[in-house]
Design an enzyme around this catalytic site. Sequence first.
Site, PDB file in Angstrom:
ATOM      1  N   CYS A  92      48.144  85.356 -35.605  1.00 47.74           N
ATOM      2  CA  CYS A  92      47.756  85.710 -36.962  1.00 47.74           C
ATOM      3  C   CYS A  92      48.348  86.692 -37.628  1.00 47.74           C
ATOM      4  O   CYS A  92      48.320  88.023 -37.463  1.00 47.74           O
ATOM      5  CB  CYS A  92      46.250  86.086 -37.073  1.00 47.74           C
ATOM      6  SG  CYS A  92      45.564  86.427 -38.769  1.00 47.74           S
TER       7      CYS A  92
ATOM      8  N   CYS B 202      46.592  81.127 -44.422  1.00 49.44           N
ATOM      9  CA  CYS B 202      46.111  81.437 -45.670  1.00 49.44           C
ATOM     10  C   CYS B 202      47.233  81.679 -46.724  1.00 49.44           C
ATOM     11  O   CYS B 202      46.885  81.901 -48.149  1.00 49.44           O
ATOM     12  CB  CYS B 202      45.333  82.919 -45.291  1.00 49.44           C
ATOM     13  SG  CYS B 202      46.433  84.149 -44.405  1.00 49.44           S
TER      14      CYS B 202
ATOM     15  N   CYS C 203      35.341  89.852 -35.481  1.00 45.59           N
ATOM     16  CA  CYS C 203      34.859  90.785 -34.539  1.00 45.59           C
ATOM     17  C   CYS C 203      35.980  91.555 -33.692  1.00 45.59           C
ATOM     18  O   CYS C 203      37.083  91.056 -33.678  1.00 45.59           O
ATOM     19  CB  CYS C 203      33.867  90.013 -33.620  1.00 45.59           C
ATOM     20  SG  CYS C 203      34.474  88.633 -32.886  1.00 45.59           S
TER      21      CYS C 203
ATOM     22  N   ASP D  93      49.879  98.218 -52.498  1.00 53.57           N
ATOM     23  CA  ASP D  93      48.607  97.527 -51.526  1.00 53.57           C
ATOM     24  C   ASP D  93      49.100  96.730 -50.784  1.00 53.57           C
ATOM     25  O   ASP D  93      50.191  96.062 -50.835  1.00 53.57           O
ATOM     26  CB  ASP D  93      47.470  97.124 -52.796  1.00 53.57           C
ATOM     27  CG  ASP D  93      46.317  97.399 -52.288  1.00 53.57           C
ATOM     28  OD1 ASP D  93      46.253  97.755 -50.954  1.00 53.57           O
ATOM     29  OD2 ASP D  93      45.281  97.194 -53.071  1.00 53.57           O
ATOM     30  N   ASP D  94      48.146  96.298 -49.675  1.00 49.68           N
ATOM     31  CA  ASP D  94      48.649  95.453 -48.676  1.00 49.68           C
ATOM     32  C   ASP D  94      48.232  93.823 -49.084  1.00 49.68           C
ATOM     33  O   ASP D  94      49.004  92.992 -48.735  1.00 49.68           O
ATOM     34  CB  ASP D  94      48.056  95.628 -47.569  1.00 49.68           C
ATOM     35  CG  ASP D  94      46.298  95.775 -47.570  1.00 49.68           C
ATOM     36  OD1 ASP D  94      45.706  95.288 -48.759  1.00 49.68           O
ATOM     37  OD2 ASP D  94      45.874  96.285 -46.777  1.00 49.68           O
TER      38      ASP D  94
ATOM     39  N   CYS E  71      50.897  82.514 -37.598  1.00 42.92           N
ATOM     40  CA  CYS E  71      50.014  81.719 -38.296  1.00 42.92           C
ATOM     41  C   CYS E  71      50.069  82.209 -39.755  1.00 42.92           C
ATOM     42  O   CYS E  71      49.618  83.516 -40.042  1.00 42.92           O
ATOM     43  CB  CYS E  71      48.544  81.490 -37.655  1.00 42.92           C
ATOM     44  SG  CYS E  71      47.370  80.676 -38.857  1.00 42.92           S
TER      45      CYS E  71
ATOM     46  N   SER F 106      45.420 101.421 -46.368  1.00 42.37           N
ATOM     47  CA  SER F 106      46.000 100.326 -46.062  1.00 42.37           C
ATOM     48  C   SER F 106      47.349 100.106 -46.643  1.00 42.37           C
ATOM     49  O   SER F 106      48.216  99.232 -45.886  1.00 42.37           O
ATOM     50  CB  SER F 106      45.102  99.059 -46.149  1.00 42.37           C
ATOM     51  OG  SER F 106      44.675  98.879 -47.682  1.00 42.37           O
TER      52      SER F 106
ATOM     53  N   CYS G 235      40.628  80.932 -44.586  1.00 45.64           N
ATOM     54  CA  CYS G 235      40.988  80.828 -43.148  1.00 45.64           C
ATOM     55  C   CYS G 235      39.780  80.105 -42.268  1.00 45.64           C
ATOM     56  O   CYS G 235      38.528  80.613 -42.632  1.00 45.64           O
ATOM     57  CB  CYS G 235      41.273  82.125 -42.395  1.00 45.64           C
ATOM     58  SG  CYS G 235      41.608  82.242 -40.824  1.00 45.64           S
TER      59      CYS G 235
END
Length: 580
Positions: free
Chosen positions: A334, A565, A65, A467-468, A562, A381, A504
């Site tokens: 993050c 992931c 969010c 690509d990301d 962080c 992206s 995550c």
Amino acid sequence: MDHTSEQYPEMEQVLEPVRTSGSASLASEMENLAIQPHHRSAAPLSLGKKRAGRGAVSSGLTHECGVFGAIATGEWPTQIDVAQVICLGLVALQHRGQESAGIVTSEGHCAKNFNVHKGMGMINNIFTDDSMKKLKGNLGIGHTRYSTSAASEEVNCQPFVVHTAHGALALAHNGELVNCESLRKDVLSRGVGLSTHSDSELITQALCLNPPEGEVDGPDWPARIKHLMQLAPLSYSLVIMLKDKIYGVRDPYGNRPLCIGKIVPLTIGAYRHEKVDKLPAEGWVISSESCGFLSIGARYVREVQPGEIVELTRHGIKTIDIVDCPENRRHAFCIFEYVYFARSDSIFEGQMVYSVRLQCGRQLAREASVDADIVSSVPESGTAAAHGFAREVTIPWNNPPHQQRALIHSVLFPSKANLNFAEVLCKNRYVGRTFIQPSTRLRQLGVAKKFGALSENVAGKRLVLIDDSIVRGNTIGPIIKLLRDAGALEVHIRIASPPLLYPCYMGINIPTREELIANKLNAEELAKYVGADSLAYLSVEGLKKAVQLNMAVKKPEQVGHCTACLTGDYPGGLPDELEW
């Protein structure tokens, strides 16, 4: 990034692999491959119903969010339409959540009642002219949501509002509590009931409890907030509204972003050369990202520091307290905010996200260059990284198709001749949910209805496609097939982030380890599976290097990111086992 079905739900199906010579057996065995033994394994978890929806999106990642708050300065009632400012701020944060949204406002003189409007869907559909007229106020907070820790239902829409003995309190939350079970037991043991599985309601109810040291003359909200931060060190950014003030709170690790902006007069053109601290303030805003500030007449001021509690009132902003990271650990912002989640015009740690993505592309070119004719991206992206990749790669002189162009470049720019960036995919922006069920043949074409190929740029070319990230790997294959059908000679995939290996538990809906393609196929195997001529990722160290290159922070010794992931190293440990 393979995020097709995040915005286009009708695309949610398993795509058949694009098979090239020798890849058929590999594709058929893919689902049976064991997790690579060299990958560090996290302890098995029983996470119960609370995270039952995790990984429900069939491709791509989703953020939980975005939060936003605004307060007018000076005399109230204000001339600023606070609800409209918040609504426009949430529109700028729509990329962080598309399931539900809400706005709560206060006129600043009644502690008992707030004006509230919440609903399911996109922001422009929730907030009509009629609903906006009811959101009168001099301050307010808003929220846009994608669920990871609770179901997508209207009861979970934020901001949450509770009525205490001292008046109403509203809260909006970005993140996910790692130790939610222990905090939940503490709240329930004090006789407080919970009506949802949402972390945000849990935080709201926890704030209604007296702090251990007690309170003498009414509620000590800063003490309550500080006590909550000590009980739950991550992961969250919060905006909390009382009758006449807003608190902004960022967890001690700084895992989720939060920043402050100043609403300046519309005649600010006369002051455009002034520093932001010299400009007059008509109000203040606080937001998950700074990307919407200019569109609402605000200027970026600074980030809320990790562990900081900041108070916004009609008189200005001030720091109430700063809670240190547990055991003097480094901060853990993050890193995927830079890679994918944030809008490219947002600012984190003193640098624009676009610049970091550009640098990721440069670093990727240093680590995994390839002989090609053009560089392109999966829009949008991967575009910044693709530009960085193209600027870093030098065209070899012994490559005949490039000799003439390289000669021209060498005259104009003697130092080096760079690879060209060219668009190869045209995005259809009007693809939406459809009731037409495609045939098997059309389903195998996958993303064809989302993208078209610019055949004049593709035909006869060897291209590098940036690509990301890759999550499940079920979208990049159809894109490669589309480009080959348009005449591409070679398609080399380069990913501007390391392979995703771990889920995550801090507010990002990353699938389980078994669903992450990088746990089943290494880069060479994945290239064969999706039909690419080659595939390579940016290294973890390369990503850190790109992120940290131009950071502007006050205490660099405390800065950290962080990478859970990517590495399995969770800053606050693994979450509590749940017993819902």
